[in-house]
Write an enzyme that holds these catalytic residues in place. Structure first.
Site, PDB file in Angstrom:
ATOM      1  N   ILE A   1     -66.081  13.330  38.741  1.00 56.96           N
ATOM      2  CA  ILE A   1     -65.816  12.434  37.623  1.00 56.96           C
ATOM      3  C   ILE A   1     -67.162  12.350  36.902  1.00 56.96           C
ATOM      4  O   ILE A   1     -68.054  11.628  37.324  1.00 56.96           O
ATOM      5  CB  ILE A   1     -65.340  11.037  38.091  1.00 56.96           C
ATOM      6  CG1 ILE A   1     -64.057  11.156  38.905  1.00 56.96           C
ATOM      7  CG2 ILE A   1     -65.154  10.122  36.890  1.00 56.96           C
ATOM      8  CD1 ILE A   1     -63.622   9.870  39.584  1.00 56.96           C
ATOM      9  N   PRO A   2     -67.340  13.140  35.844  1.00 61.16           N
ATOM     10  CA  PRO A   2     -68.673  13.350  35.270  1.00 61.16           C
ATOM     11  C   PRO A   2     -69.192  12.216  34.392  1.00 61.16           C
ATOM     12  O   PRO A   2     -69.360  12.362  33.173  1.00 61.16           O
ATOM     13  CB  PRO A   2     -68.492  14.645  34.471  1.00 61.16           C
ATOM     14  CG  PRO A   2     -67.062  14.611  34.052  1.00 61.16           C
ATOM     15  CD  PRO A   2     -66.323  13.957  35.198  1.00 61.16           C
ATOM     16  N   CYS A   3     -69.500  11.081  35.007  1.00 58.50           N
ATOM     17  CA  CYS A   3     -70.026   9.944  34.243  1.00 58.50           C
ATOM     18  C   CYS A   3     -71.426  10.242  33.694  1.00 58.50           C
ATOM     19  O   CYS A   3     -71.900   9.521  32.817  1.00 58.50           O
ATOM     20  CB  CYS A   3     -69.995   8.670  35.068  1.00 58.50           C
ATOM     21  SG  CYS A   3     -70.838   8.760  36.636  1.00 58.50           S
ATOM     22  N   HIS A   4     -72.046  11.320  34.171  1.00 57.81           N
ATOM     23  CA  HIS A   4     -73.352  11.690  33.610  1.00 57.81           C
ATOM     24  C   HIS A   4     -73.224  12.146  32.154  1.00 57.81           C
ATOM     25  O   HIS A   4     -74.221  12.214  31.442  1.00 57.81           O
ATOM     26  CB  HIS A   4     -74.023  12.784  34.465  1.00 57.81           C
ATOM     27  CG  HIS A   4     -73.299  14.081  34.508  1.00 57.81           C
ATOM     28  ND1 HIS A   4     -72.254  14.322  35.390  1.00 57.81           N
ATOM     29  CD2 HIS A   4     -73.448  15.215  33.774  1.00 57.81           C
ATOM     30  CE1 HIS A   4     -71.812  15.555  35.193  1.00 57.81           C
ATOM     31  NE2 HIS A   4     -72.521  16.121  34.223  1.00 57.81           N
TER      32      HIS A   4
END
Length: 184
Positions: free
Chosen positions: A152-155
């Site tokens: 889950i690419p919250c970056h």
């Protein structure tokens, strides 16, 4: 095999497995990574500098679950995660278990998963996409609650002015991940 936070014996029956999370710790270009799986899929990818801190983070995120270190079972997941960090264009195709978030968090996480590698979105734009134009702070809170880094690419979420803001696993790691993705 190391058993953490459990009174279960090393061998257990199928019903007990539903309350068990297998995990392993590996190395990557941005530090140690912990991958964890439930019976449904990867429920955590944690990044840090020390294995003991990652194990404690996992225990805090999944209280009451039996945590079983199982390097053999997670070897392929760890390799896929390390490969993704080095070469984001390969993608990270792992089955995810996102049941441990609130309905709003899961909605945020679904939108994050749709952001292509190399792209970013602002907290405000993500909130608008969810129909919550004043929800940037709630989006940031959902990103901070994310236990599945990279999956889950919250970056990929940045401030309205395009600068980097906080990242659960360190702004330096966020910058490194975005730099790798931008180089595609």
């Amino acid at each position: 095999m190391n058993l953490m936070q459990t009174n279960m014996p090393a061998t257990f029956h199928k019903p007990a497995a539903l309350d068990t999370i297998a995990y392993a710790i590996g190395e990557s270009a941005i530090g140690k990574i912990l991958a964890a799986r439930s019976e449904t899929g990867v429920c955590a990818i944690l990044i840090g500098s020390h294995g003991s801190e990652l194990e404690q983070d996992l225990a805090n995120r999944f209280p009451g679950k039996g945590l079983v270190e199982d390097e053999a079972a997670l070897r392929d997941d760890l390799a896929a995660i390390a490969r993704f960090i080095e070469t984001p264009s390969v993608g990270l195709d792992l089955p995810l278990d996102m049941r441990h978030g609130t309905p709003f968090q899961r909605r945020v996480w679904d939108v994050l998963r749709a952001i292509p590698c190399g792209a970013t979105i602002t907290y405000t734009a993500l909130a608008r996409r969810l129909g919550q134009p004043n929800g940037a702070r709630a989006v940031a809170t959902a990103c901070a609650a994310n236990a599945i880094a990279l999956g889950i690419p919250c970056h990929r979420v940045v401030r309205a002015d395009g600068t980097l803001s906080g990242y659960r696993w360190g702004v330096e790691r966020k910058r490194a991940l975005l730099d790798k993705e931008a180089a595609l």
